[in-house]
Enzyme design. Structure first.
Site, PDB file in Angstrom:
ATOM      1  N   GLY A 153     -76.417  97.000  -6.892  1.00 26.07           N
ATOM      2  CA  GLY A 153     -76.485  96.386  -5.480  1.00 26.07           C
ATOM      3  C   GLY A 153     -77.893  96.675  -4.940  1.00 26.07           C
ATOM      4  N   ASN A 191     -69.111  99.052   4.242  1.00 26.18           N
ATOM      5  CA  ASN A 191     -68.906 100.060   3.463  1.00 26.18           C
ATOM      6  C   ASN A 191     -68.110 101.380   4.085  1.00 26.18           C
ATOM      7  OD1 ASN A 191     -71.641 100.019   4.086  1.00 26.18           O
ATOM      8  ND2 ASN A 191     -71.990 102.007   3.150  1.00 26.18           N
ATOM      9  N   GLN A 224     -69.401  95.649  -1.387  1.00 26.84           N
ATOM     10  CA  GLN A 224     -67.906  96.230  -0.956  1.00 26.84           C
ATOM     11  C   GLN A 224     -66.727  95.107  -1.100  1.00 26.84           C
ATOM     12  OE1 GLN A 224     -67.045  99.224  -0.930  1.00 26.84           O
ATOM     13  NE2 GLN A 224     -68.926 100.253  -0.803  1.00 26.84           N
ATOM     14  N   GLY A 269     -71.346  96.737  -9.942  1.00 24.92           N
ATOM     15  CA  GLY A 269     -70.245  96.962 -10.946  1.00 24.92           C
ATOM     16  C   GLY A 269     -69.430  98.108 -10.358  1.00 24.92           C
ATOM     17  N   HIS A 270     -70.258  99.275  -9.861  1.00 25.05           N
ATOM     18  CA  HIS A 270     -69.614 100.413  -9.828  1.00 25.05           C
ATOM     19  C   HIS A 270     -68.570 100.287  -8.683  1.00 25.05           C
ATOM     20  CE1 HIS A 270     -71.877 102.938  -6.858  1.00 25.05           C
ATOM     21  NE2 HIS A 270     -72.765 101.774  -7.056  1.00 25.05           N
ATOM     22  N   THR A 324     -85.046  93.794 -20.787  1.00 27.99           N
ATOM     23  CA  THR A 324     -83.855  93.390 -21.660  1.00 27.99           C
ATOM     24  C   THR A 324     -82.553  93.675 -21.096  1.00 27.99           C
ATOM     25  OG1 THR A 324     -85.467  94.158 -23.576  1.00 27.99           O
ATOM     26  CG2 THR A 324     -83.275  94.339 -24.121  1.00 27.99           C
ATOM     27  N   CYS A 341     -73.813 107.307   0.746  1.00 29.80           N
ATOM     28  CA  CYS A 341     -75.189 107.347   0.605  1.00 29.80           C
ATOM     29  C   CYS A 341     -76.094 108.119   1.479  1.00 29.80           C
ATOM     30  CB  CYS A 341     -75.816 105.920   0.354  1.00 29.80           C
ATOM     31  SG  CYS A 341     -74.759 104.867  -0.568  1.00 29.80           S
TER      32      CYS A 341
HETATM   33  N1  PLP Z   1     -74.503  97.574  -0.255  1.00 27.84           N
HETATM   34  C1  PLP Z   1     -73.467  97.906   0.155  1.00 27.84           C
HETATM   35  C2  PLP Z   1     -72.613  97.500   1.207  1.00 27.84           C
HETATM   36  C3  PLP Z   1     -72.893  99.302  -0.529  1.00 27.84           C
HETATM   37  O1  PLP Z   1     -71.777  99.955  -0.093  1.00 27.84           O
HETATM   38  C4  PLP Z   1     -73.658  99.775  -1.329  1.00 27.84           C
HETATM   39  C5  PLP Z   1     -73.181 100.932  -2.156  1.00 27.84           C
HETATM   40  O2  PLP Z   1     -72.677 101.834  -1.586  1.00 27.84           O
HETATM   41  C6  PLP Z   1     -74.784  99.129  -1.920  1.00 27.84           C
HETATM   42  C7  PLP Z   1     -75.241  98.045  -1.139  1.00 27.84           C
HETATM   43  C8  PLP Z   1     -75.616  99.628  -2.910  1.00 27.84           C
HETATM   44  O3  PLP Z   1     -75.032  99.402  -4.356  1.00 27.84           O
HETATM   45  P1  PLP Z   1     -75.535 100.341  -5.585  1.00 27.84           P
HETATM   46  O4  PLP Z   1     -74.954 101.740  -5.286  1.00 27.84           O
HETATM   47  O5  PLP Z   1     -74.937  99.443  -6.613  1.00 27.84           O
HETATM   48  O6  PLP Z   1     -76.846 100.269  -5.563  1.00 27.84           O
END
Ligand code: PLP
Length: 394
Positions: free
Chosen positions: A71, A150, A178, A199-200, A236, A324
């Site tokens: 993301g 988030n 999200q 994806g996660h 790739t 994060c």
């Molecule tokens: N944007 C939002 C709203 C998120 O909640 C997150 C991850 O918590 C991200 C971006 C970043 O995604 P990634 O962990 O795949 O880099």
């Protein structure tokens, strides 16, 4: 010890079906999708199939989807790619409550001479579209707004915002990391030019993401390299992870209704159970304009991190502030932007459920959390003081 995983906005478990889908491309089918021979074409076909599955989830064309590594990369690509395509425009609009993937990128651009407007939110975390309309100028190169927050789960009025932004002919990026898999998304209906996914957050692995780019959007490539992804993102293709993301999107299509009903019911049970049994507990974020899986609750006069540690001893996983930023003891920038007082923002815990969350797990948390809060309050001088005040005035 059983794990009670209530931190699905941080990351999700890989669905068993997703893992099965990935396996052949991690073992026997390791060909390069760009190769001429049939062995490579197997991988190429997997990428194509996955792209189709993702496009069905969000109703877009296959040519409008670019695979990325996460993301964060999608957000960076959207913002930097559009700014590069409009070198004469020097104004960016976003909000104070974005994920650091957006906030830190626009801050960097601010240091490089861009004017950055950060829109605020109200006490319930909602965005006022009129403020967005007032902020748009002829110099605005990009508006970047998240779909759902988030930390609080609050959903922004993307359709209304998009209509305003598009009426001025300005590119509109939405961080939907999200929202994907939790809310129905239809790109044919949404006035949005670029949308980020990861994806996660929907039971695919970490390390795969996508950026939707509406046909005709002016954007410069972000990762320069080979001709992959129609020359828009060199490198790739991550075939196993792309296959996994495709399968996860297929599953999400089948389970969105469940997310809206069962997950929401469990979230509401957890939230109302906590709010009704624990004094000094307050929900952060609007009650209804919210993702069905997220509940952010503040516990007055105690530290969110202390709550997390005691829950961790029982195998309960949740988060204080954004995953994060946890690790740093600063109150969340989202709660600060909402005007949540210091005594509350420090004691916030985010619970985020998934389709794997069970009733028993929610009952377990409802049983174990009140004594944890009580234990911490017994050693909190602020709580003792406030109780003494209540007794005096009461
Ligand atoms: N944007 C939002 C709203 C998120 O909640 C997150 C991850 O918590 C991200 C971006 C970043 O995604 P990634 O962990 O795949 O880099």
């Amino acid at each position: 010890m059983n794990i009670v995983y209530l931190d699905n906005n941080a990351t999700t478990r890989i669905a068993p079906e997703v893992f099965e889908e990935m396996k052949p491309f991690l073992t026997a089918n390791y060909g390069n999708p760009s190769s001429m021979y049939k062995f490579g074409a197997v991988a190429g076909a997997a990428v194509k199939e996955a792209r189709g599955r993702i496009c069905s989830l969000i109703n877009c064309k296959e040519s409008e989807l670019v695979f990325t590594s996460c993301g964060t990369e999608s957000d960076n690509y959207a913002i930097r790619g559009v700014l590069d395509a409009y070198p004469d425009k020097k104004h960016i609009i976003t909000t104070r409550v974005e994920h650091p993937a957006v906030l830190n990128t626009v801050t960097r651009m601010g240091k490089r001479g861009y004017k950055v407007t950060l829109l605020g939110v109200d006490r319930e975390g909602r965005l006022n579209p009129d403020e967005l309309r007032d902020a748009l100028t002829d110099d605005t190169a990009l508006v970047s707004i998240m779909y759902a927050n988030n930390e609080t789960g609050v959903i922004f009025p993307i359709e209304k915002a998009g209509e305003m932004v598009k009426a001025r002919g300005i590119p509109f990026h939405v961080d939907a990391v999200q929202a994907i898999g939790k809310l129905p998304i239809d790109m044919e209906k949404l006035p949005v030019d670029l949308m980020s996914f990861s994806g996660h957050k929907l039971h695919a692995p970490k390390g795969i993401g996508a950026l939707y780019i509406r046909r005709g959007t002016r954007i410069q490539p972000f990762m320069l390299g080979g001709h992959q992804e129609r020359n828009r993102r060199g490198g790739t293709e991550n075939v196993p992870y792309i296959a996994g993301l495709g399968k996860a999107c297929d599953l999400a299509r089948e389970t969105i209704a469940h997310e809206q009903q069962t997950v929401r019911r469990l979230r509401d049970k957890l939230e109302s159970g906590i709010l009704s049994t624990i004094p000094g507990s307050i929900r952060n974020g609007h009650k209804d304009d919210r993702l069905p899986n997220t509940s952010n609750i503040s516990f007055e006069y105690i530290e969110g991190e202390a709550i997390l540690l005691l829950m961790d001893e029982l195998g309960i996983c949740a988060s204080s502030g954004s995953a994060c930023t946890s690790g740093a003891l600063e109150p969340s920038h989202v709660l600060r932007a909402m005007g949540v007082p210091f005594t509350l923002s420090h004691g916030s815990v985010r619970f985020s459920l998934s389709r794997y969350t069970t009733e028993e797990e929610i009952d377990f948390v409802l049983k174990e959390l009140p004594p944890i809060i009580q234990r911490l309050r017994n050693i909190s001088p602020y709580w003792q003081e406030s109780m003494a005040g209540v007794k005096k005035t009461g």
